[in-house]
Design a protein around this motif. Structure first.
Motif, PDB file in Angstrom:
ATOM      1  N   LYS A  76      40.955  33.961  44.133  1.00 26.37           N
ATOM      2  CA  LYS A  76      41.298  35.094  43.223  1.00 26.37           C
ATOM      3  C   LYS A  76      41.966  36.657  43.509  1.00 26.37           C
ATOM      4  O   LYS A  76      42.477  36.924  42.575  1.00 26.37           O
ATOM      5  N   GLN A  77      42.544  37.199  45.042  1.00 23.32           N
ATOM      6  CA  GLN A  77      43.414  37.750  45.048  1.00 23.32           C
ATOM      7  C   GLN A  77      44.684  37.419  44.716  1.00 23.32           C
ATOM      8  O   GLN A  77      45.550  38.069  44.115  1.00 23.32           O
ATOM      9  N   GLY A  78      45.564  35.979  45.227  1.00 24.03           N
ATOM     10  CA  GLY A  78      45.972  35.846  44.819  1.00 24.03           C
ATOM     11  C   GLY A  78      46.646  35.280  43.521  1.00 24.03           C
ATOM     12  O   GLY A  78      48.054  35.921  43.214  1.00 24.03           O
ATOM     13  N   VAL A  79      45.233  35.095  42.421  1.00 21.62           N
ATOM     14  CA  VAL A  79      46.090  35.033  40.887  1.00 21.62           C
ATOM     15  C   VAL A  79      46.143  36.511  40.591  1.00 21.62           C
ATOM     16  O   VAL A  79      47.218  36.592  39.645  1.00 21.62           O
TER      17      VAL A  79
ATOM     18  N   LYS B 177      29.823  26.955  53.081  1.00 24.74           N
ATOM     19  CA  LYS B 177      29.662  27.158  51.785  1.00 24.74           C
ATOM     20  C   LYS B 177      30.188  29.152  51.942  1.00 24.74           C
ATOM     21  O   LYS B 177      30.582  29.404  50.773  1.00 24.74           O
ATOM     22  N   ASN B 178      30.446  29.345  53.467  1.00 22.04           N
ATOM     23  CA  ASN B 178      30.875  30.638  53.436  1.00 22.04           C
ATOM     24  C   ASN B 178      32.558  30.612  53.529  1.00 22.04           C
ATOM     25  O   ASN B 178      33.628  31.931  52.898  1.00 22.04           O
ATOM     26  N   LYS B 179      32.934  29.615  53.946  1.00 13.87           N
ATOM     27  CA  LYS B 179      34.410  29.210  53.932  1.00 13.87           C
ATOM     28  C   LYS B 179      35.228  28.739  52.650  1.00 13.87           C
ATOM     29  O   LYS B 179      35.701  29.649  52.133  1.00 13.87           O
ATOM     30  N   ALA B 180      34.363  28.432  51.705  1.00 17.89           N
ATOM     31  CA  ALA B 180      34.529  27.945  50.031  1.00 17.89           C
ATOM     32  C   ALA B 180      34.405  29.608  49.525  1.00 17.89           C
ATOM     33  O   ALA B 180      35.539  29.493  48.896  1.00 17.89           O
ATOM     34  N   GLU B 181      33.188  30.238  49.942  1.00 17.18           N
ATOM     35  CA  GLU B 181      33.293  31.607  49.267  1.00 17.18           C
ATOM     36  C   GLU B 181      34.921  32.825  49.817  1.00 17.18           C
ATOM     37  O   GLU B 181      35.374  33.217  48.338  1.00 17.18           O
ATOM     38  N   GLU B 182      34.972  32.701  50.850  1.00 18.48           N
ATOM     39  CA  GLU B 182      36.123  32.964  51.355  1.00 18.48           C
ATOM     40  C   GLU B 182      37.701  32.572  50.737  1.00 18.48           C
ATOM     41  O   GLU B 182      37.790  34.049  50.704  1.00 18.48           O
TER      42      GLU B 182
ATOM     43  N   LEU C 198      40.843  41.819  39.178  1.00 18.04           N
ATOM     44  CA  LEU C 198      40.985  40.028  40.098  1.00 18.04           C
ATOM     45  C   LEU C 198      41.105  40.203  41.354  1.00 18.04           C
ATOM     46  O   LEU C 198      40.454  39.712  42.239  1.00 18.04           O
ATOM     47  N   TYR C 199      41.648  41.598  41.726  1.00 17.95           N
ATOM     48  CA  TYR C 199      42.456  41.205  42.664  1.00 17.95           C
ATOM     49  C   TYR C 199      41.538  41.485  43.417  1.00 17.95           C
ATOM     50  O   TYR C 199      40.819  41.190  45.182  1.00 17.95           O
ATOM     51  N   ALA C 200      40.875  42.670  43.257  1.00 16.57           N
ATOM     52  CA  ALA C 200      39.633  43.634  43.559  1.00 16.57           C
ATOM     53  C   ALA C 200      38.589  42.632  43.783  1.00 16.57           C
ATOM     54  O   ALA C 200      37.170  42.909  44.814  1.00 16.57           O
ATOM     55  N   GLU C 201      38.316  41.823  42.923  1.00 15.02           N
ATOM     56  CA  GLU C 201      36.916  40.929  42.918  1.00 15.02           C
ATOM     57  C   GLU C 201      36.867  40.393  43.816  1.00 15.02           C
ATOM     58  O   GLU C 201      36.083  39.006  44.497  1.00 15.02           O
TER      59      GLU C 201
ATOM     60  N   GLU D  99      35.514  37.982  49.402  1.00 13.39           N
ATOM     61  CA  GLU D  99      35.879  37.800  51.315  1.00 13.39           C
ATOM     62  C   GLU D  99      35.271  39.114  51.579  1.00 13.39           C
ATOM     63  O   GLU D  99      34.592  38.253  52.765  1.00 13.39           O
ATOM     64  N   GLY D 100      35.391  39.285  51.383  1.00 11.90           N
ATOM     65  CA  GLY D 100      34.394  40.460  52.041  1.00 11.90           C
ATOM     66  C   GLY D 100      33.129  40.017  52.306  1.00 11.90           C
ATOM     67  O   GLY D 100      32.059  40.496  53.067  1.00 11.90           O
ATOM     68  N   ALA D 101      32.656  39.754  51.028  1.00 17.19           N
ATOM     69  CA  ALA D 101      30.630  38.893  51.365  1.00 17.19           C
ATOM     70  C   ALA D 101      30.987  37.879  51.890  1.00 17.19           C
ATOM     71  O   ALA D 101      29.755  37.854  53.211  1.00 17.19           O
ATOM     72  N   ALA D 102      31.936  37.012  51.778  1.00 14.18           N
ATOM     73  CA  ALA D 102      32.083  35.360  53.036  1.00 14.18           C
ATOM     74  C   ALA D 102      32.000  36.649  54.593  1.00 14.18           C
ATOM     75  O   ALA D 102      31.144  35.671  55.354  1.00 14.18           O
ATOM     76  N   HIS D 103      32.716  37.399  54.731  1.00 14.83           N
ATOM     77  CA  HIS D 103      32.217  37.694  56.579  1.00 14.83           C
ATOM     78  C   HIS D 103      31.576  38.492  56.362  1.00 14.83           C
ATOM     79  O   HIS D 103      31.307  37.645  57.617  1.00 14.83           O
ATOM     80  N   ALA D 104      30.873  38.849  55.840  1.00 13.98           N
ATOM     81  CA  ALA D 104      29.836  39.922  55.753  1.00 13.98           C
ATOM     82  C   ALA D 104      28.169  38.390  55.991  1.00 13.98           C
ATOM     83  O   ALA D 104      27.766  38.301  56.766  1.00 13.98           O
ATOM     84  N   LYS D 105      28.514  37.279  55.380  1.00 17.52           N
ATOM     85  CA  LYS D 105      27.534  36.589  55.608  1.00 17.52           C
ATOM     86  C   LYS D 105      27.678  35.134  57.308  1.00 17.52           C
ATOM     87  O   LYS D 105      26.783  35.346  57.217  1.00 17.52           O
TER      88      LYS D 105
END
Length: 63
Positions: free
Chosen positions: A19-22, A8-13, A31-34, A39-45
């Motif tokens: 999103k950053q790429g798009v 789940k965390n890897k999928a969110e990352e 969209l880049y900031a989102e 990605e930051g939230a996934a790393h925190a988890k």
């Protein structure tokens, strides 16, 4: 950390990176900031899961 949590965390990352790429390709800074935030939230988890795992390891070592 359970396997499902890792997935789940890897999928969110990866979704955040997508999103950053798009956002970068379409010149959409919002969209880049989102994507960065997601990605930051996934790393925190992931970090939280690692802390829990370390706590369990210490508890098991002391038992």
């Amino acid at each position: 950390m359970s396997f499902t949590d890792k997935v789940k965390n890897k999928a969110e990352e990866l979704a955040g990176k997508a999103k950053q790429g798009v956002g970068e390709a379409t010149d959409n800074p919002r969209l880049y900031a989102e994507g960065e935030a997601q990605e930051g939230a996934a790393h925190a988890k992931q970090a939280g899961e690692h802390v829990k795992d370390a706590g369990r390891d210490v508890r098991d070592a002391l038992s």
